[in-house]
Motif scaffolding. Structure first.
Motif, PDB file in Angstrom:
ATOM      1  N   HIS A  79      41.883  46.855  63.347  1.00  0.00           N
ATOM      2  CA  HIS A  79      41.568  47.729  62.212  1.00  0.00           C
ATOM      3  C   HIS A  79      42.742  48.635  61.862  1.00  0.00           C
ATOM      4  CE1 HIS A  79      40.622  50.739  65.318  1.00  0.00           C
ATOM      5  NE2 HIS A  79      40.665  51.652  64.359  1.00  0.00           N
ATOM      6  N   GLN A  80      43.630  48.927  62.821  1.00  0.00           N
ATOM      7  CA  GLN A  80      44.834  49.700  62.527  1.00  0.00           C
ATOM      8  C   GLN A  80      45.943  48.792  62.016  1.00  0.00           C
ATOM      9  OE1 GLN A  80      46.118  52.220  65.768  1.00  0.00           O
ATOM     10  NE2 GLN A  80      44.039  52.926  66.169  1.00  0.00           N
ATOM     11  N   LEU A  81      46.049  47.604  62.593  1.00  0.00           N
ATOM     12  CA  LEU A  81      47.108  46.672  62.222  1.00  0.00           C
ATOM     13  C   LEU A  81      47.022  46.252  60.756  1.00  0.00           C
ATOM     14  CD1 LEU A  81      49.499  45.036  63.291  1.00  0.00           C
ATOM     15  CD2 LEU A  81      47.871  43.223  63.858  1.00  0.00           C
ATOM     16  N   LEU A  82      45.830  46.239  60.202  1.00  0.00           N
ATOM     17  CA  LEU A  82      45.658  45.805  58.814  1.00  0.00           C
ATOM     18  C   LEU A  82      45.508  46.972  57.834  1.00  0.00           C
ATOM     19  CD1 LEU A  82      43.431  42.627  59.284  1.00  0.00           C
ATOM     20  CD2 LEU A  82      45.909  42.793  58.985  1.00  0.00           C
ATOM     21  N   ARG A  83      45.805  48.191  58.263  1.00  0.00           N
ATOM     22  CA  ARG A  83      45.766  49.334  57.342  1.00  0.00           C
ATOM     23  C   ARG A  83      46.912  49.221  56.344  1.00  0.00           C
ATOM     24  NH1 ARG A  83      44.701  54.277  61.634  1.00  0.00           N
ATOM     25  NH2 ARG A  83      42.438  54.091  61.692  1.00  0.00           N
ATOM     26  N   SER A  84      46.579  49.426  55.082  1.00  0.00           N
ATOM     27  CA  SER A  84      47.609  49.445  54.032  1.00  0.00           C
ATOM     28  C   SER A  84      48.182  50.863  53.964  1.00  0.00           C
ATOM     29  CB  SER A  84      47.008  48.993  52.699  1.00  0.00           C
ATOM     30  OG  SER A  84      45.957  49.872  52.307  1.00  0.00           O
ATOM     31  N   ALA A  85      48.732  51.249  52.849  1.00  0.00           N
ATOM     32  CA  ALA A  85      49.317  52.590  52.720  1.00  0.00           C
ATOM     33  C   ALA A  85      48.230  53.661  52.820  1.00  0.00           C
ATOM     34  CB  ALA A  85      50.051  52.720  51.393  1.00  0.00           C
ATOM     35  N   SER A  86      48.593  54.811  53.352  1.00  0.00           N
ATOM     36  CA  SER A  86      47.648  55.921  53.472  1.00  0.00           C
ATOM     37  C   SER A  86      47.172  56.418  52.112  1.00  0.00           C
ATOM     38  CB  SER A  86      48.287  57.071  54.253  1.00  0.00           C
ATOM     39  OG  SER A  86      48.598  56.655  55.558  1.00  0.00           O
ATOM     40  N   ASP A  87      47.967  56.184  51.065  1.00  0.00           N
ATOM     41  CA  ASP A  87      47.595  56.605  49.708  1.00  0.00           C
ATOM     42  C   ASP A  87      46.746  55.567  48.982  1.00  0.00           C
ATOM     43  OD1 ASP A  87      48.871  59.041  49.891  1.00  0.00           O
ATOM     44  OD2 ASP A  87      50.731  58.326  49.001  1.00  0.00           O
ATOM     45  N   SER A 107      44.142  53.513  44.007  1.00  0.00           N
ATOM     46  CA  SER A 107      43.036  52.603  43.706  1.00  0.00           C
ATOM     47  C   SER A 107      43.283  51.217  44.299  1.00  0.00           C
ATOM     48  CB  SER A 107      42.813  52.489  42.191  1.00  0.00           C
ATOM     49  OG  SER A 107      42.521  53.750  41.639  1.00  0.00           O
ATOM     50  N   ALA A 108      43.656  51.199  45.571  1.00  0.00           N
ATOM     51  CA  ALA A 108      43.976  49.957  46.265  1.00  0.00           C
ATOM     52  C   ALA A 108      43.018  49.762  47.437  1.00  0.00           C
ATOM     53  CB  ALA A 108      45.417  50.001  46.757  1.00  0.00           C
ATOM     54  N   SER A 109      43.168  48.648  48.098  1.00  0.00           N
ATOM     55  CA  SER A 109      42.349  48.335  49.255  1.00  0.00           C
ATOM     56  C   SER A 109      42.820  49.146  50.466  1.00  0.00           C
ATOM     57  CB  SER A 109      42.463  46.837  49.559  1.00  0.00           C
ATOM     58  OG  SER A 109      41.738  46.527  50.728  1.00  0.00           O
ATOM     59  N   PRO A 110      41.883  49.596  51.313  1.00  0.00           N
ATOM     60  CA  PRO A 110      42.279  50.347  52.500  1.00  0.00           C
ATOM     61  C   PRO A 110      42.948  49.470  53.567  1.00  0.00           C
ATOM     62  CG  PRO A 110      39.897  50.031  52.480  1.00  0.00           C
ATOM     63  CD  PRO A 110      40.426  49.501  51.178  1.00  0.00           C
ATOM     64  N   PHE A 111      42.753  48.166  53.477  1.00  0.00           N
ATOM     65  CA  PHE A 111      43.298  47.222  54.446  1.00  0.00           C
ATOM     66  C   PHE A 111      43.917  46.048  53.695  1.00  0.00           C
ATOM     67  CE2 PHE A 111      39.560  49.282  56.249  1.00  0.00           C
ATOM     68  CZ  PHE A 111      40.068  49.810  57.433  1.00  0.00           C
ATOM     69  N   ALA A 112      44.837  45.342  54.347  1.00  0.00           N
ATOM     70  CA  ALA A 112      45.454  44.172  53.729  1.00  0.00           C
ATOM     71  C   ALA A 112      45.962  43.223  54.807  1.00  0.00           C
ATOM     72  CB  ALA A 112      46.616  44.583  52.826  1.00  0.00           C
TER      73      ALA A 112
END
Length: 193
Positions: A56-64, A69-74
């Motif tokens: 769940h941390q490895l797939l975190r996208s940018a903090s912003d 308006s983006a996905s929290p993970f990628a």
């Protein structure tokens, strides 16, 4: 009920450190239900790198991600997976050597549009290779990480930066260092002569 001494200890541990990321395991489970992560996970298992960083941390996208308006993970594109393995192998080595035992990844792969919106560098390793921005516990000393970079960073092709927020950036996309103003001169590490 927590004692006054307990509260003071908690405050002392958090003083001078950035807060933990809200994108927890629960939020990840909700996101992962709608997104294909199995091939990525299988790649990590086959490379013996699954669990170096909690998924769940490895797939975190940018903090912003919210602001943009983006996905929290990628999930990084498959073409980036060799770079993922390289950076995770470095993190595993840092853990094995006792240099980086406790940390939280707050940003990893970023899609180019999200990176741009979040103010990331053009050509950022977060978009073209694989990088992690981490938080260390308030008591953690970053100097052993710096010494590792000075001694082995060139062999690992390791990028090591530190931002004014306290976040530390690690990648395997080029031997370099920088500090709060983005220049090598402000780095907490200096290249050996």
């Amino acid at each position: 009920m927590r004692s006054a001494k307990g509260w003071l200890l908690a405050v002392a541990l958090l003083a001078g450190t950035a807060q933990a990321d809200e994108r927890d395991l629960w939020m990840f489970a909700q996101w992962a239900g709608d997104h294909q992560t199995r091939p990525f996970r299988e790649m990590l298992v086959n490379a013996r790198l699954y669990g170096v960083v909690p998924i769940h941390q490895l797939l975190r996208s940018a903090s912003d991600w919210k602001l943009c308006s983006a996905s929290p993970f990628a999930v990084p594109p498959a073409a980036n997976w060799p770079a993922v393995r390289s950076t995770l192998a470095l993190l595993k080595t840092l853990d094995t050597q006792g240099i980086l035992r406790e940390f939280e990844v707050v940003s990893a792969y970023r899609e180019p549009n999200l990176n741009r919106c979040a103010g990331g560098a053009v050509g950022s390793a977060h978009t073209r290779a694989f990088a992690v921005d981490i938080l260390l516990p308030g008591w953690a000393d970053p100097n052993p990480l710096c010494r590792f970079w000075q001694q082995y960073g060139q062999a690992w092709n390791m990028g090591l930066g530190r931002y004014p927020t306290g976040r530390i950036h690690i990648d395997t996309a080029g031997y370099r260092t920088w500090g709060g103003d983005g220049s090598a001169g402000s780095s907490f590490c200096v290249k050996p002569k």
